[in-house]
Design a protein around this motif. Sequence first.
Motif, PDB file in Angstrom:
ATOM      1  N   LEU A   1       0.782  -1.147   0.097  1.00  0.00           N
ATOM      2  CA  LEU A   1      -0.092  -0.076   0.127  1.00  0.00           C
ATOM      3  C   LEU A   1       0.848   1.266   0.049  1.00  0.00           C
ATOM      4  O   LEU A   1       2.174   1.149   0.335  1.00  0.00           O
ATOM      5  N   ASP A   2       0.140   2.524  -0.324  1.00  0.00           N
ATOM      6  CA  ASP A   2       0.875   3.794  -0.302  1.00  0.00           C
ATOM      7  C   ASP A   2       1.763   4.122   1.003  1.00  0.00           C
ATOM      8  O   ASP A   2       2.897   4.533   1.056  1.00  0.00           O
ATOM      9  N   ASP A   3       1.316   3.382   2.208  1.00  0.00           N
ATOM     10  CA  ASP A   3       2.135   3.602   3.483  1.00  0.00           C
ATOM     11  C   ASP A   3       3.230   2.676   3.550  1.00  0.00           C
ATOM     12  O   ASP A   3       3.722   2.594   4.646  1.00  0.00           O
TER      13      ASP A   3
ATOM     14  N   GLU B   1      -5.308   0.992  -6.157  1.00  0.00           N
ATOM     15  CA  GLU B   1      -4.454   2.265  -6.452  1.00  0.00           C
ATOM     16  C   GLU B   1      -3.015   1.645  -6.789  1.00  0.00           C
ATOM     17  O   GLU B   1      -2.310   2.337  -7.603  1.00  0.00           O
ATOM     18  N   ALA B   2      -2.946   1.053  -5.740  1.00  0.00           N
ATOM     19  CA  ALA B   2      -1.537   0.364  -5.991  1.00  0.00           C
ATOM     20  C   ALA B   2      -1.081  -0.062  -7.246  1.00  0.00           C
ATOM     21  O   ALA B   2      -0.106  -0.587  -7.683  1.00  0.00           O
TER      22      ALA B   2
ATOM     23  N   LYS C   1      -9.861  -0.242  -1.852  1.00  0.00           N
ATOM     24  CA  LYS C   1      -9.593   0.977  -2.843  1.00  0.00           C
ATOM     25  C   LYS C   1      -7.953   1.206  -2.872  1.00  0.00           C
ATOM     26  O   LYS C   1      -7.547   1.398  -4.038  1.00  0.00           O
ATOM     27  N   ARG C   2      -7.155   1.123  -1.920  1.00  0.00           N
ATOM     28  CA  ARG C   2      -5.851   1.226  -2.024  1.00  0.00           C
ATOM     29  C   ARG C   2      -5.153   0.125  -2.599  1.00  0.00           C
ATOM     30  O   ARG C   2      -3.990   0.493  -3.176  1.00  0.00           O
TER      31      ARG C   2
ATOM     32  N   LYS D   1      -7.701  -2.873   6.972  1.00  0.00           N
ATOM     33  CA  LYS D   1      -6.953  -1.778   6.787  1.00  0.00           C
ATOM     34  C   LYS D   1      -7.877  -0.624   6.284  1.00  0.00           C
ATOM     35  O   LYS D   1      -8.635  -1.008   5.289  1.00  0.00           O
TER      36      LYS D   1
ATOM     37  N   HIS E   1      -9.545   1.891   4.208  1.00  0.00           N
ATOM     38  CA  HIS E   1      -9.747   1.955   2.608  1.00  0.00           C
ATOM     39  C   HIS E   1      -8.814   0.983   1.939  1.00  0.00           C
ATOM     40  O   HIS E   1      -8.405   1.139   0.894  1.00  0.00           O
ATOM     41  N   GLN E   2      -8.758  -0.547   2.419  1.00  0.00           N
ATOM     42  CA  GLN E   2      -8.001  -1.285   1.925  1.00  0.00           C
ATOM     43  C   GLN E   2      -8.246  -1.768   0.696  1.00  0.00           C
ATOM     44  O   GLN E   2      -7.140  -1.780  -0.306  1.00  0.00           O
TER      45      GLN E   2
ATOM     46  N   CYS F   1       0.335  -6.091   2.214  1.00  0.00           N
ATOM     47  CA  CYS F   1      -0.987  -6.712   2.395  1.00  0.00           C
ATOM     48  C   CYS F   1      -0.862  -8.329   2.361  1.00  0.00           C
ATOM     49  O   CYS F   1       0.159  -8.697   1.686  1.00  0.00           O
TER      50      CYS F   1
ATOM     51  N   LYS G   1      -8.714   2.399 -10.377  1.00  0.00           N
ATOM     52  CA  LYS G   1      -9.682   2.958  -9.357  1.00  0.00           C
ATOM     53  C   LYS G   1     -10.929   1.933  -9.077  1.00  0.00           C
ATOM     54  O   LYS G   1     -11.624   1.609 -10.101  1.00  0.00           O
TER      55      LYS G   1
END
Length: 238
Positions: free
Chosen positions: A156-158, A196-197, A192-193, A187, A189-190, A162, A201
């Motif tokens: 994920l972005d952070d 996004e990765a 969706k994120r 997590k 918005h899991q 996962c 969308k």
Amino acid sequence: MERLDKIISNLGYGSRKEVKSLVKKGFVEVDGEIVKDSNMKIDPDTSIIKVNGEELYYREYIYLMMNKPDGVISATYDNRDMTVIDLLHVDYQAFEPFPVGRLDKDTVGLLLLTNDGELNHRLISPKWHVDKVYFAKIDKKVTEEDVKAFKEGITLDDGYVCKEAKLEILSATDEGSEINVTIQEGKFHQVKRMFEARDKKVVYLQRIEFGGLPLDRDLEEGEYRELTDEEIEHLKKF
Ligand code: URA
């Protein structure tokens, strides 16, 4: 042992004050006797309580399945938006239920609500590997590479990696795709994120299963029902 007025009030017969007044007026019977003392302590599991001749069905916990609609917050309180609790009848609100985990405001579908804190804890703890299945519409073509990446663990972005997720493509074109995805974590918005990765969308997200319980398709969005005894037993196995 619990106070009579508290038991009756918790079952949705009004505030403590209102219940006290019912008792005073002689509308309440315990084990066949009219009682006038709402402070009396009784064992709700063994005593038969009647209000206005109607026997109360005492229980401590309630378990609900809701088909959460779009635009409603999965929380017990929000100072701006409507919450899933606002959608419940006051008789259910009296049990002070809360949502088991969260769905985003714009996510629809299966949401469990209960006041059983212990079960809630087990169902949202990553330790117990509770599968959550989502149906989603994606803005681009979802590919076998995406399936592989989900299986290997999306970062994920952070930076969080996962756990393995099962991605199933239902349809995929350049205009968009429909998929099912199964995750065990929850997590923020899991789903969706995760997409996004992969530079994609999520345009629609619906939870269709939780811990092996499928969304009851007879429930319209915003509707809910009590879980059956079998469904509750099933969840308690986690
Ligand atoms: N993943 C999300 O992105 N949103 C949800 O509401 C649930 C899972």
